[in-house]
Write a protein that holds these residues in place. Structure first.
Motif, PDB file in Angstrom:
ATOM      1  N   ASP A  14       0.826  -1.204   0.000  1.00 57.22           N
ATOM      2  CA  ASP A  14       0.000   0.000   0.000  1.00 57.22           C
ATOM      3  C   ASP A  14       0.863   1.258   0.000  1.00 57.22           C
ATOM      4  O   ASP A  14       2.082   1.217   0.229  1.00 57.22           O
ATOM      5  N   ALA A  15       0.205   2.390  -0.202  1.00 59.04           N
ATOM      6  CA  ALA A  15       0.864   3.689  -0.032  1.00 59.04           C
ATOM      7  C   ALA A  15       1.017   3.994   1.461  1.00 59.04           C
ATOM      8  O   ALA A  15       0.395   3.352   2.308  1.00 59.04           O
ATOM      9  N   ASN A  16       1.838   4.967   1.759  1.00 59.74           N
ATOM     10  CA  ASN A  16       2.054   5.391   3.142  1.00 59.74           C
ATOM     11  C   ASN A  16       1.042   6.473   3.522  1.00 59.74           C
ATOM     12  O   ASN A  16       0.640   7.281   2.684  1.00 59.74           O
ATOM     13  N   GLY A  17       0.669   6.492   4.789  1.00 58.55           N
ATOM     14  CA  GLY A  17      -0.249   7.515   5.264  1.00 58.55           C
ATOM     15  C   GLY A  17       0.136   8.030   6.629  1.00 58.55           C
ATOM     16  O   GLY A  17       0.799   7.322   7.403  1.00 58.55           O
ATOM     17  N   SER A  18      -0.233   9.267   6.936  1.00 56.56           N
ATOM     18  CA  SER A  18       0.103   9.855   8.239  1.00 56.56           C
ATOM     19  C   SER A  18      -0.947  10.882   8.620  1.00 56.56           C
ATOM     20  O   SER A  18      -1.619  11.459   7.761  1.00 56.56           O
ATOM     21  N   ILE A  19      -1.059  11.107   9.921  1.00 56.52           N
ATOM     22  CA  ILE A  19      -1.936  12.143  10.459  1.00 56.52           C
ATOM     23  C   ILE A  19      -1.301  12.698  11.717  1.00 56.52           C
ATOM     24  O   ILE A  19      -0.668  11.957  12.483  1.00 56.52           O
ATOM     25  N   SER A  20      -1.407  13.990  11.923  1.00 55.76           N
ATOM     26  CA  SER A  20      -0.907  14.616  13.149  1.00 55.76           C
ATOM     27  C   SER A  20      -1.894  15.663  13.621  1.00 55.76           C
ATOM     28  O   SER A  20      -2.578  16.313  12.802  1.00 55.76           O
ATOM     29  N   ILE A  21      -1.996  15.808  14.917  1.00 54.93           N
ATOM     30  CA  ILE A  21      -2.915  16.754  15.547  1.00 54.93           C
ATOM     31  C   ILE A  21      -2.155  17.520  16.622  1.00 54.93           C
ATOM     32  O   ILE A  21      -1.397  16.927  17.395  1.00 54.93           O
ATOM     33  N   GLU A  22      -2.354  18.820  16.675  1.00 55.63           N
ATOM     34  CA  GLU A  22      -1.753  19.659  17.708  1.00 55.63           C
ATOM     35  C   GLU A  22      -2.803  20.631  18.221  1.00 55.63           C
ATOM     36  O   GLU A  22      -3.643  21.115  17.450  1.00 55.63           O
ATOM     37  N   ALA A  23      -2.755  20.893  19.509  1.00 56.37           N
ATOM     38  CA  ALA A  23      -3.696  21.845  20.105  1.00 56.37           C
ATOM     39  C   ALA A  23      -3.022  22.541  21.276  1.00 56.37           C
ATOM     40  O   ALA A  23      -2.174  21.957  21.959  1.00 56.37           O
ATOM     41  N   GLY A  24      -3.392  23.777  21.483  1.00 56.62           N
ATOM     42  CA  GLY A  24      -2.821  24.531  22.592  1.00 56.62           C
ATOM     43  C   GLY A  24      -3.814  25.552  23.141  1.00 56.62           C
ATOM     44  O   GLY A  24      -4.727  25.992  22.442  1.00 56.62           O
ATOM     45  N   GLU A  25      -3.594  25.891  24.389  1.00 56.82           N
ATOM     46  CA  GLU A  25      -4.435  26.896  25.053  1.00 56.82           C
ATOM     47  C   GLU A  25      -3.576  27.650  26.051  1.00 56.82           C
ATOM     48  O   GLU A  25      -2.646  27.086  26.639  1.00 56.82           O
ATOM     49  N   ARG A  26      -3.896  28.935  26.214  1.00 55.20           N
ATOM     50  CA  ARG A  26      -3.152  29.765  27.166  1.00 55.20           C
ATOM     51  C   ARG A  26      -4.136  30.631  27.957  1.00 55.20           C
ATOM     52  O   ARG A  26      -5.084  31.178  27.392  1.00 55.20           O
ATOM     53  N   PHE A  27      -3.888  30.712  29.270  1.00 55.31           N
ATOM     54  CA  PHE A  27      -4.726  31.516  30.157  1.00 55.31           C
ATOM     55  C   PHE A  27      -3.826  32.533  30.861  1.00 55.31           C
ATOM     56  O   PHE A  27      -2.858  32.158  31.523  1.00 55.31           O
ATOM     57  N   ASP A  28      -4.138  33.815  30.704  1.00 57.12           N
ATOM     58  CA  ASP A  28      -3.330  34.875  31.290  1.00 57.12           C
ATOM     59  C   ASP A  28      -4.074  35.543  32.444  1.00 57.12           C
ATOM     60  O   ASP A  28      -5.265  35.901  32.316  1.00 57.12           O
ATOM     61  N   PHE A  29      -3.367  35.703  33.558  1.00 53.78           N
ATOM     62  CA  PHE A  29      -3.893  36.387  34.734  1.00 53.78           C
ATOM     63  C   PHE A  29      -2.874  37.443  35.153  1.00 53.78           C
ATOM     64  O   PHE A  29      -1.849  37.629  34.502  1.00 53.78           O
ATOM     65  N   ASP A  30      -3.144  38.142  36.225  1.00 54.86           N
ATOM     66  CA  ASP A  30      -2.190  39.128  36.731  1.00 54.86           C
ATOM     67  C   ASP A  30      -0.939  38.407  37.216  1.00 54.86           C
ATOM     68  O   ASP A  30      -0.989  37.573  38.136  1.00 54.86           O
TER      69      ASP A  30
END
Length: 888
Positions: free
Chosen positions: A239-255
């Motif tokens: 077969d052919a080659n396959g790939s998947i990647s997922i990235e996620a980020g979150e930021r919370f700023d306070f004093d």
């Protein structure tokens, strides 16, 4: 953490020796202002060391999906097998890999170095390659250190998904090999089919399997082994080659407080088929080089002449890679940060292969079928902090604690051997105990590391300076074993007509009875099967970085390192009497100095010079008096418990000229003296290629490096969007390396029967050809990148070329008149292109690449008497890949 320090932490910086930050010098009499640092980039200014870095932009330009592929673009670097990095011609044993400042363990049985092909580039923020030693790094520093920095906490919320597909002209859609396996093999996980059967597990730790067991129990163990699903090699269209990647980020700023979260994961399923020739050379009666075992003739009537015969090696590997990362971090009061990283890297390989050869021992054409499954995994957890205390005079503290475990599980490695029969022109299972085996092997490598680094800016009279000190404690332990079993014929043996049947019919349950077939343990008869290796290293360092003038700065430091390395080799099952146990212990303390000078003597022109002492320790498997089988090359090797540490002296100089933003030319030279370098040499055992290890008396390494990077704006020369909206660039580097190993002295080899090695001291001239190059060292390394990037960053493309010169894969054995094995890696010409398009009101990123456009192949040869004998060759083919990604 909002500081002016470079993105890599101090633990990964080539040095914290800062070049003068003042950019102006004023003549009091003439009021002349002299600018010296206009174009010198920050990452080159904050270190006195000879170093290079790969940024996210660099990785995007080359389009490499894993770190090992990306690093070959760096000056003076190459790889072994596309996985292990060679720095300045010194093979991977002389390199060190650090992940956020902590050592990265290896799941490989044959290397202490971590395989960098399992590290996807989407989890990285920067990679530093430092080629000169500075004392904040571990003392094991020969060619260099690779400092990997994982992705930092995000500036804002994001979510990204990328999918890709690829294939090559040799593998995709063509005939390949595989075997049944389990239903979940495509995911890289076994569903329990390959678990050790209960019947074998019950005696695994306490008893060897053989005729000493009750007959019924012995046969029950034999019948419990999985049969057809793991024995029978099948032909498929890959077969052919396959790939998947997922990235996620979150930021919370306070004093005065920020909290960040980063999550990343990737999965890929890839196929690779190798087809070529393999053989073993020997010096014939007329002193000519001939095949001892090699490719058969097309009609399988005998051994083919050199350069003729069939492609006698055919194998297909299905590699499934998965990775996951989670990072949580806290920034507070602008000057402090604490983060926790947990990362899992997993690579699974399923391989089936067939090798045919004319065997001189039996004067017949034989065929070996192999089925294998390897699970490699790295689990890495780290807690680290960065702190800047302005109230304490700008004292900076970086600290880290890490725990990492690497494992490699290889259940049911299987082999069966057949002999070609002229009548009826087919293969026949010979039925001997040496004509089959089933192996179970496992490795667990655990590493704990803790340390801290302190830096403090001070004034020493009229000089500005920075004091630095630190401590590290690293503990590493590796447990490894291999158990091998085979079916031997009983009193009646296998019926003659059954020998031409499929192998699963021969090893069917009804035939595993005492009169026909019985399972016996065949491993551990001449060498022990297991070892335990431990390494404890405690290090302290201190240094000062001082500005001697406005434009001359010196960094002086020393590292004190105490190291104890111990390897116990023992038979299975281990017993209280330690029967057959071999213990090796190396306990050494070192004082390792380092000195660097940086002189910015003209406008954007600076000179770096350096001197240092460092070491390299033998790897566990090199010390273990056991026999191992390298599935990459199908050759055996055995350890030498009498190896000692290598001690290294290094001299460096590099001249750098920066003539524009991100534009420069550098010229450098280096010289190293290695006392007791470790080399692999050929030993004449059996029908295949076999090697072991020695400490050569001494070696020297001399080299020169050249780098050039320049950008071009053609908008004022040619009209049109193709030239007006983009910047063009050229990046090139070349490394010339020459090494010499001396034969003036002695070498110590290990000989002896099971469990009783003897140290035999021999004249080095019998093993070392005086003046030859070090093993694994190429004379020439060259890279070229020509490409463009649009000013808005929405399109980029590049033509990439990489060349690694010929190098020694295994050195000659002069006492047995066996020439070295030389390998020529394929030169690779690649094209990569990426573009961001707006579709449906959203941005989509598309990528395209063509690799190995010239279709270069791999070749390893032996040469003597004007004859060049191929011993390992295969086609690689041209590959094509496509990808698409979207970020929200």
């Amino acid at each position: 953490m909002k500081t002016t320090r470079f993105a890599l932490s101090a633990a990964l910086l080539a040095s914290t020796t800062l070049v003068p930050v003042a950019a102006l010098a004023q003549d009091a009499d003439e009021d002349v202002i002299e600018v010296r640092f206009q174009y010198i980039p920050d990452d080159r200014r904050v270190t006195s060391e000879v170093a290079a870095s790969l940024s996210i932009d660099d990785l995007a330009t080359t389009g490499d999906s894993d770190l090992a592929s990306a690093l070959v673009r760096v000056t003076g670097l190459s790889t072994v097998g596309g996985r292990f990095v060679v720095v300045r011609g010194l093979n991977e044993r002389y390199s060190n890999t650090l992940l956020n400042g902590s050592p990265m363990p290896s799941p490989e049985p044959f290397r202490r170095a971590a395989p960098l092909d399992i590290l996807p580039t989407n989890v990285l923020s920067n990679v530093l390659v430092q080629k000169t030693f500075s004392p904040e790094f571990p003392g094991e520093f020969g060619g260099g250190v690779i400092g990997i920095e994982t992705a930092s906490l995000p500036d804002d919320r994001f979510f990204s998904v990328s999918i890709g597909a690829s294939g090559d002209t040799v593998t995709t859609g063509n005939h390949g090999l595989t075997y049944g396996g389990s239903d979940t093999d495509w995911m890289g996980y076994d569903d329990g089919l390959r678990d050790m059967p209960d019947e074998l597990a019950a005696v695994f730790d306490t008893t060897r399997v053989g005729n000493n067991l009750p007959a019924a129990q012995q046969q029950a163990i034999g019948r419990s082994l999985v049969n057809s699903e793991l024995w029978v090699v099948q032909q498929i269209d890959t077969d052919a080659n396959g790939s998947i990647s997922i990235e996620a980020g979150e930021r919370f700023d306070f004093d005065n407080f920020s909290l960040g979260l980063l999550v990343a994961g990737s999965f890929s399923n890839e196929w690779e088929t190798r087809e070529g020739q393999r053989g073993k050379g020997a010096i014939g009666a007329g002193d000519e080089l001939i095949y001892e075992n090699g490719p058969p003739s097309e009609d399988r009537s005998g051994l083919a002449p050199v350069g003729e015969g069939i492609n006698n090696f055919f194998g297909t590997e299905n590699e499934i890679n998965a990775s996951g990362l989670i990072s949580v971090g806290v920034d507070f009061y602008n000057d402090h940060s604490i983060s926790f990283l947990s990362m899992a890297l997993r690579s699974t390989s399923k391989e089936a292969r067939i090798e045919e050869q004319f065997n001189a021992g039996s004067s017949a054409v034989v065929r070996g079928d192999y089925t294998e499954w390897f699970e490699r995994q790295v689990l890495f957890n780290q807690l680290r902090g960065e702190h800047l205390f302005e109230s304490l005079g700008g004292l900076a503290l970086d600290w880290r604690l890490s725990d990492a475990t690497a494992t490699r599980d290889a259940p049911y490695q299987r082999f069966v051997n057949y002999q070609y029969e002229d009548v009826p022109q087919t293969y026949r299972y010979e039925g001997d105990i040496n004509d089959n085996f089933t192996r179970f092997s496992e490795i667990e490598d655990s590493t704990q590391d803790g340390g801290f680094d302190l830096t403090l800016p001070v004034s020493l009279g009229d000089f500005d300076a920075e004091l630095k000190a630190g401590y590290s404690n690293t503990s590493r332990e590796r447990d490894a074993y291999t158990r091998q079993f085979a079916f031997e014929q009983g009193s009646d043996g296998i019926p003659a007509d059954l020998l031409f049947s499929r192998i699963d019919y021969i090893f069917a349950e009804q035939n595993i009875v005492d009169e026909r077939l019985r399972l016996v343990e065949t491993g551990g008869l001449t060498f022990p099967e297991a070892y335990n290796g431990r390494l404890f290293v405690e290090g302290y360092y201190a240094g000062v970085d001082v500005g001697l003038t406005d434009f001359v700065r010196a960094a002086v430091g020393v590292r004190f390192e105490q190291g104890t390395q111990k390897v116990d080799t023992f038979a299975f099952p281990a017993n209280t009497a330690d029967s057959g146990q071999v213990e090796t212990r190396i306990e050494e303390d070192y004082v390792l100095p380092a000195l660097t000078l940086t002189w910015t003597f003209a406008d954007n022109l600076q000179l770096r010079t350096g001197y240092s002492q460092s070491i390299a320790r033998p790897q566990f498997r090199e010390l273990a008096f056991a026999e191992f089988f390298n599935t990459d090359t199908d050759q055996r090797f055995q350890g030498n418990p009498f190896l000692v540490n290598t001690e290294i002296e290094s001299y460096d100089a590099r001249l750098e000229y920066y003539f524009g933003r991100d534009q420069f030319v550098t010229v450098g030279a280096f010289y190293k003296v290695l006392e007791n370098p470790i080399e692999e040499y050929i030993i004449p055992i059996g029908d295949g290629l076999n090697t072991s290890f020695i400490n050569a008396p001494e070696a020297t390494l001399t080299g020169a490096e050249f780098e050039f990077e320049k950008s071009f704006d053609f908008s004022d020369r040619w009209d049109g969007a193709f030239f007006n909206d983009r910047e063009w660039f050229i990046k090139t580097n070349y490394t010339y390396i020459q090494s010499e190993v001396t034969a003036d002295g002695t070498v110590t080899i290990a000989q002896g029967a099971f469990g009783s090695p003897s140290a035999i001291e021999l004249n080095a001239a019998g093993f070392v050809q005086d003046g030859r190059a070090l093993q694994g060292q190429s004379e020439h390394l060259f890279n070229l990148q020509v490409g463009f990037e649009t000013f808005d960053g929405r399109a980029r493309g590049a033509l990439l070329y990489n060349f690694t010169g010929e190098r020694s894969r295994a050195v000659a054995n002069l006492s047995d008149n066996l020439p070295e094995i030389s390998e020529q890696l394929p030169a690779s010409l690649d094209f990569v292109y990426s573009r961001t398009l707006e579709l449906g009101g959203n941005d989509w990123d598309f990528g395209f690449s063509v690799r190995n456009i010239l279709g270069e192949d791999y070749e390893a040869t032996q040469s003597a008497g004007g004859v060049e004998l191929p011993v390992d060759t295969y086609d690689i083919g041209t590959s094509l890949s496509l990808s698409v990604s979207r970020t929200w």
